[in-house]
Write a protein that holds these residues in place. Sequence first.
Motif, PDB file in Angstrom:
ATOM      1  N   SER A   1       0.982  -1.267   0.060  1.00 54.83           N
ATOM      2  CA  SER A   1       0.020   0.221  -0.062  1.00 54.83           C
ATOM      3  C   SER A   1       0.904   1.206  -0.052  1.00 54.83           C
ATOM      4  O   SER A   1       0.461   2.102  -0.613  1.00 54.83           O
TER       5      SER A   1
ATOM      6  N   ARG B   1       0.829   2.962 -13.781  1.00 56.86           N
ATOM      7  CA  ARG B   1      -0.450   1.669 -13.499  1.00 56.86           C
ATOM      8  C   ARG B   1       0.164   0.436 -13.191  1.00 56.86           C
ATOM      9  O   ARG B   1      -0.468  -0.806 -12.940  1.00 56.86           O
ATOM     10  N   THR B   2       1.610   0.311 -13.644  1.00 55.74           N
ATOM     11  CA  THR B   2       2.300  -0.848 -13.228  1.00 55.74           C
ATOM     12  C   THR B   2       3.572  -0.485 -12.175  1.00 55.74           C
ATOM     13  O   THR B   2       4.534   0.375 -12.895  1.00 55.74           O
TER      14      THR B   2
ATOM     15  N   ARG C   1      -0.300  -3.694  -9.601  1.00 58.44           N
ATOM     16  CA  ARG C   1      -0.855  -2.888 -10.416  1.00 58.44           C
ATOM     17  C   ARG C   1      -1.952  -1.986  -9.947  1.00 58.44           C
ATOM     18  O   ARG C   1      -2.488  -2.369  -8.889  1.00 58.44           O
ATOM     19  N   LEU C   2      -1.970  -0.554 -10.547  1.00 62.02           N
ATOM     20  CA  LEU C   2      -2.842   0.483  -9.901  1.00 62.02           C
ATOM     21  C   LEU C   2      -4.032   0.774 -10.937  1.00 62.02           C
ATOM     22  O   LEU C   2      -3.707   0.582 -12.171  1.00 62.02           O
ATOM     23  N   ASP C   3      -5.156   0.885 -10.290  1.00 65.36           N
ATOM     24  CA  ASP C   3      -6.060   1.501 -11.289  1.00 65.36           C
ATOM     25  C   ASP C   3      -5.738   2.965 -11.481  1.00 65.36           C
ATOM     26  O   ASP C   3      -4.867   3.845 -10.985  1.00 65.36           O
TER      27      ASP C   3
ATOM     28  N   ARG D   1      -7.264   5.564 -10.312  1.00 70.51           N
ATOM     29  CA  ARG D   1      -6.996   6.288  -8.992  1.00 70.51           C
ATOM     30  C   ARG D   1      -6.301   6.227  -7.996  1.00 70.51           C
ATOM     31  O   ARG D   1      -5.955   6.635  -6.891  1.00 70.51           O
TER      32      ARG D   1
ATOM     33  N   ASN E   1      -5.581   2.959  -6.851  1.00 73.70           N
ATOM     34  CA  ASN E   1      -5.646   2.031  -5.848  1.00 73.70           C
ATOM     35  C   ASN E   1      -4.871   0.800  -6.322  1.00 73.70           C
ATOM     36  O   ASN E   1      -4.942   0.518  -7.730  1.00 73.70           O
ATOM     37  N   VAL E   2      -4.573  -0.212  -5.425  1.00 74.19           N
ATOM     38  CA  VAL E   2      -3.938  -1.398  -5.749  1.00 74.19           C
ATOM     39  C   VAL E   2      -4.988  -2.389  -6.360  1.00 74.19           C
ATOM     40  O   VAL E   2      -5.788  -2.918  -5.523  1.00 74.19           O
ATOM     41  N   SER E   3      -4.852  -2.767  -7.441  1.00 68.96           N
ATOM     42  CA  SER E   3      -5.907  -3.771  -7.918  1.00 68.96           C
ATOM     43  C   SER E   3      -5.512  -5.275  -7.876  1.00 68.96           C
ATOM     44  O   SER E   3      -6.329  -6.272  -7.818  1.00 68.96           O
ATOM     45  N   GLN E   4      -4.118  -5.220  -8.023  1.00 71.55           N
ATOM     46  CA  GLN E   4      -3.409  -6.724  -7.891  1.00 71.55           C
ATOM     47  C   GLN E   4      -2.011  -6.500  -7.539  1.00 71.55           C
ATOM     48  O   GLN E   4      -1.368  -5.502  -7.687  1.00 71.55           O
TER      49      GLN E   4
ATOM     50  N   THR F   1       0.807  -9.038 -14.077  1.00 72.73           N
ATOM     51  CA  THR F   1      -0.249  -8.056 -13.589  1.00 72.73           C
ATOM     52  C   THR F   1      -0.978  -7.637 -14.754  1.00 72.73           C
ATOM     53  O   THR F   1      -1.873  -6.490 -14.965  1.00 72.73           O
TER      54      THR F   1
END
Length: 261
Positions: free
Chosen positions: A81, A95-96, A109-111, A113, A115-118, A204
């Motif tokens: 995080s 994004r990565t 992997r980030l979206d 915004r 946020n951590v998506s993976q 990712t």
Amino acid sequence: MYTMGVDIGSASSKVVILKDGTDIVVAEVVQFGTGSSGPQRALDEAIKKSNLSLSDMSKIVVTGYGRFGFDKADKQISEISCHAKGIFFLVPTARTIIDIGGQDAKAIRLDARGNVSQFFMNDKCAAGTGRFLDVMARVLEINIEEMADYDARATEVTKVSSTCTVFAESEVISHLSKGVSKENIIAGVHASVASKACGLAYRTGLEDDIVMGGGVAQNAGVVRAIRRELGRPVIVAPNPQITGALGAALYAYDEAKKANL
Ligand code: ADP
């Protein structure tokens, strides 16, 4: 308002003091990690350089492998995080994330915004981490800071194929005894680290922009090897070793705002 982020890793201790959640007042790195005097020294240096005191900090967040042994923080937050938050703050198009530290490597992997998506992590084995590079630098009798210059002079990439650090060390010694240049061996060592980090990153989905953080991102030889392996542009975060501590300081700011401090 001042907030502090502390990142206690295996190899180094980092402290960031942030003003109003936007301005980095101090970013301090001490090359000693958990279980040493590193965290206290980084804290003392950061406080001294900032001309502030610990009581000026509205909130303190600690992250990193050694976070559980640190008793001056209001909150502990995971490295994934904190690295994500720190890097997204510095490079909002990220994004990565490829983060290689002293004893682990992560791909996040980030979206859009932040946020951590993976995420995927190797913390089971020294291969593919800063520790692997430190061991090889010692065998090759050069400083870790010199690795990139040697790599830049390589005429070919000598394969270091062992997936285990101990066997890879023997392989490097064997290459040396056969007269292979340090430059070419180091290029091979960097390619080995790159291949492991990229293995995580591919999982990712590898969306652009790809951004590197962690202490190993300061090694331009590893960065070059990762760019070569991915065939894609890779951005190095500014001051990549402090991204976890920066993320922690940003979380501390969020905490302070939530508490109306
Ligand atoms: P941790 O958070 O686990 O303590 P870091 O993110 O500080 O780890 O990364 C430590 C690694 O970074 C070291 O093992 C070393 O290989 C690499 N490193 C640190 N400083 C440099 C430098 N100036 N040049 C190249 N590599 C470096």
